[in-house]
Structure formats: structure tokens, C-alpha cells
Scaffold this active site. Structure first.
Site, PDB file in Angstrom:
ATOM      1  N   MET A  52       0.852  -1.266   0.027  1.00  0.00           N
ATOM      2  CA  MET A  52      -0.872   0.181  -0.035  1.00  0.00           C
ATOM      3  C   MET A  52       1.413   1.147   0.203  1.00  0.00           C
ATOM      4  O   MET A  52       0.423   2.260   0.140  1.00  0.00           O
ATOM      5  CB  MET A  52      -0.950   0.288   1.110  1.00  0.00           C
ATOM      6  CG  MET A  52      -1.965  -1.473   1.367  1.00  0.00           C
ATOM      7  SD  MET A  52      -3.613  -0.398   2.218  1.00  0.00           S
ATOM      8  CE  MET A  52      -2.932  -0.369   3.389  1.00  0.00           C
ATOM      9  N   GLY A  53       1.974   1.343   0.051  1.00  0.00           N
ATOM     10  CA  GLY A  53       3.484   1.978  -0.589  1.00  0.00           C
ATOM     11  C   GLY A  53       3.361   2.776   0.686  1.00  0.00           C
ATOM     12  O   GLY A  53       3.315   1.916   1.822  1.00  0.00           O
ATOM     13  N   HIS A  68       9.312  -3.714   3.140  1.00  0.00           N
ATOM     14  CA  HIS A  68       8.986  -4.206   1.610  1.00  0.00           C
ATOM     15  C   HIS A  68       9.937  -4.365   0.732  1.00  0.00           C
ATOM     16  O   HIS A  68      10.035  -4.611  -0.104  1.00  0.00           O
ATOM     17  CB  HIS A  68       8.119  -2.904   1.175  1.00  0.00           C
ATOM     18  CG  HIS A  68       7.189  -1.978   2.166  1.00  0.00           C
ATOM     19  ND1 HIS A  68       7.183  -1.254   3.104  1.00  0.00           N
ATOM     20  CD2 HIS A  68       5.691  -2.743   1.951  1.00  0.00           C
ATOM     21  CE1 HIS A  68       5.585  -0.553   3.093  1.00  0.00           C
ATOM     22  NE2 HIS A  68       4.923  -1.954   2.836  1.00  0.00           N
ATOM     23  N   GLN A 120      -2.528 -12.708   8.310  1.00  0.00           N
ATOM     24  CA  GLN A 120      -2.963 -11.891   6.375  1.00  0.00           C
ATOM     25  C   GLN A 120      -2.573 -12.945   5.659  1.00  0.00           C
ATOM     26  O   GLN A 120      -2.770 -13.761   4.651  1.00  0.00           O
ATOM     27  CB  GLN A 120      -2.121 -10.476   6.511  1.00  0.00           C
ATOM     28  CG  GLN A 120      -2.802 -10.285   4.839  1.00  0.00           C
ATOM     29  CD  GLN A 120      -1.763  -8.618   4.489  1.00  0.00           C
ATOM     30  OE1 GLN A 120      -2.522  -7.906   4.647  1.00  0.00           O
ATOM     31  NE2 GLN A 120      -0.583  -8.729   3.682  1.00  0.00           N
ATOM     32  N   CYS A 134       9.358  -2.979  11.771  1.00  0.00           N
ATOM     33  CA  CYS A 134       8.655  -1.801  10.557  1.00  0.00           C
ATOM     34  C   CYS A 134       7.106  -2.172  10.351  1.00  0.00           C
ATOM     35  O   CYS A 134       6.846  -2.499   9.781  1.00  0.00           O
ATOM     36  CB  CYS A 134       9.883  -1.874   9.297  1.00  0.00           C
ATOM     37  SG  CYS A 134      11.832  -1.802   9.536  1.00  0.00           S
TER      38      CYS A 134
END
Length: 291
Positions: free
Chosen positions: A30-31, A37, A153, A184
Site C-alpha cells: 500500500m506504499g 518492504h 493476513q 517496521c
């Protein structure tokens, strides 16, 4: 790196690579990227010929009182990071590109998706499963990469892929942590200075669970209470989920010690929710390591 914003453009861009037999890896995000990431990107880059990262703040997974409108966004910054990470395509669609009409089709896992975090965020995991399925359909990746920080998830996506026979290998990547152990997360930027200091209690609570179990506690409820009390010793922490579960099925466990167990935490600091977890090894494994 090429940035693509429409479904048709991305499909056209990937078609040539697919015809050439190249493997494709997908990193859905989601940026507002962070080092966690980028570890997903690193893994994908090392294991695939072509890497696609997606950035889409998916409205389906936000409740009416959640942070959709203020979710952190900085596409230019993310593009720089992904370029440095060596990906081939950034898929950055708008809501109108992903949902040109109000969506009627929803992918839901009603049991797995309504427990734990799902119990305090109704509909969240249906939104996640739906958008991930759509991304899988658009990209048709061989492999997709998800962080283990969001363990529920990850397990929901794995079960969805199994149930629907989706031809994707789902790869979980270990959590990347800050210097004090905090996982993070894009949402860490919401924390005030005082809340950020207090948030260090979350990874310490995972250690507390390990300590309780190592000391011989076998009752899951007692471990959960001990961890909850530990979290509440920090005045700014509001634990909403503290649960010991089976790491594969997410089912409650009846006893601790003989099998690996998963501790899941969902803790709020102000308006910010923080997730964390740890798989705690069975007693026999711990004893073998000591020996």
C-alpha cells in the site's frame, strides 16, 4: 523501472515476458515503503526474472472509522526506493482503475477472516483477499511476497490460494525490525515521540511470552493474561488482541509447550494500531538447542 497505472497497460507490458517463459514475482504493497518492504523486493528480485511491485491503498480493507483518508502516501519517494531495489514494473493504479464500478464480487474467508484482528476490524480481511485476488489475476505471478509481521493476513492468503487453486506460490518473509525491536510498519509514522518510545513494549511482550513458557507455564490463558498485563504496564499501550494460536490453522491451542505456538498481538497507541507476532518453538526444540 517502468511505472504503470492501468490494468491493460500492465497486462500488455508483461505479456512479452510471459511468452518468453520468464518467471514473474509480485510484491503487493500500500506504499509509503520502508526497509521491510524492500526486503520483500530483495527476495523477489533474487528469485524471479521479472519483478512487479504494486502500490494501491485499497479502500475495501478500511472500516468507516479507520485511516483511509490519512494513510501515508508518497509515490515519488516510493518510486525512488523501488528503482534502487531493481524492480521492473511499478503498478500504481487509482481506485477508478481497480474498481471502475462499485464492486459486487468479494472474496471472503468468513472463519479465518472474522477472528483475531478480524474481530476488531470487521470486513478487513475480505477486502484484503479481494484485492489480492484481483492483483493475482492482473499480474499472474509465479510467486508473491508478503511480510510475516501480518501473520494472519499471510495465512489467510495462503488458504485462499489453496482453496481457489490459484497458481501462485505465496512466500512469507521474516519481519524486519527497528533498532529497539519494533516491527517496521508504514503506520509507525503516526506515533508521537512519546508513543514511539512506549511502542517498544510490543516486541518486549513477545519476549515475556517466551519467558513465561520457558519457566514452565503450559496454560494458554495464563500466558495470554501475563502478556496482557505486561503490555498494560505501559500506560499508553491498549492491547486489543493477545492470543496464542496454532501457527498453521490459527485455531486456539489447549496447551503450551509440546508444539510450536503463535503469539499474535494487536496493540493500539493513541489512534495507531501495531501488529506483531512470534512463533514460539516447542519445549523439546528449545532444550535441544541448549544441549
Amino acid at each position: 523501472m517502468k511505472t504503470v497505472t492501468t490494468v491493460a497497460e500492465l497486462r500488455t507490458a508483461l505479456a512479452e515476458h510471459r511468452r518468453a517463459g520468464k518467471s514473474i514475482g509480485l510484491v503487493p504493497t500500500m506504499g509509503y515503503l520502508h526497509v521491510g518492504h524492500m526486503e520483500l523486493v530483495r527476495r523477489a528480485r533474487s528469485e524471479n526474472d521479472v519483478v512487479v511491485a504494486s502500490i494501491f491503498v485499497n479502500p475495501l480493507q478500511f472500516g468507516p472509522n479507520e485511516d483511509l483518508a490519512i494513510y501515508p502516501r508518497d509515490l515519488a519517494r516510493d518510486e525512488r526506493m523501488l528503482t534502487e531495489g531493481g524492480i521492473d514494473f511499478l503498478f500504481a493504479p487509482g481506485v477508478a482503475d481497480m474498481y471502475p464500478r462499485p464492486i459486487e464480487t468479494v472474496v471472503d474467508l468468513p472463519k479465518l477472516g472474522s477472528e483475531l484482528e478480524g474481530a476488531v476490524r470487521p470486513g478487513h480481511f475480505a477486502g484484503v483477499a479481494t484485492v489480492v485476488t484481483k492483483l493475482f489475476n492482473i499480474v499472474q505471478p509465479d510467486r508473491a511476497y508478503f511480510g510475516e509481521k501480518d501473520f494472519q493476513q499471510l495465512q489467510i492468503i495462503r488458504r485462499m490460494v489453496e482453496d481457489l487453486a490459484q497458481p501462485v506460490e505465496v512466500i512469507g518473509v521474516p519481519t524486519v525490525r527497528e533498532a529497539d525491536g519494533l516491527a517496521c510498519s508504514s503506520r509507525n509514522v503516526y506515533l508521537t515521540t512519546e508513543e514511539r518510545r512506549a511502542a517498544a513494549v510490543v516486541p518486549k511482550a513477545l519476549d515475556e511470552a517466551e519467558r513465561l513458557i520457558a519457566a514452565g507455564e503450559t496454560d494458554p490463558a495464563a500466558v495470554e493474561k501475563g502478556v496482557t498485563d505486561f503490555l498494560r504496564s505501559e500506560p499508553l499501550a491498549r492491547p486489543e488482541v493477545v492470543a496464542l494460536r496454532d501457527p498453521e490453522t490459527l485455531e486456539p491451542v489447549s496447551e503450551v509447550g509440546e508444539k510450536a505456538v503463535l503469539l499474535l498481538l494487536f496493540v493500539r497507541f493513541g489512534t495507531t494500531k501495531l501488529l506483531d507476532n512470534r512463533v514460539i518453538a516447542p519445549k523439546s526444540t528449545r532444550l535441544a538447542k541448549v544441549a
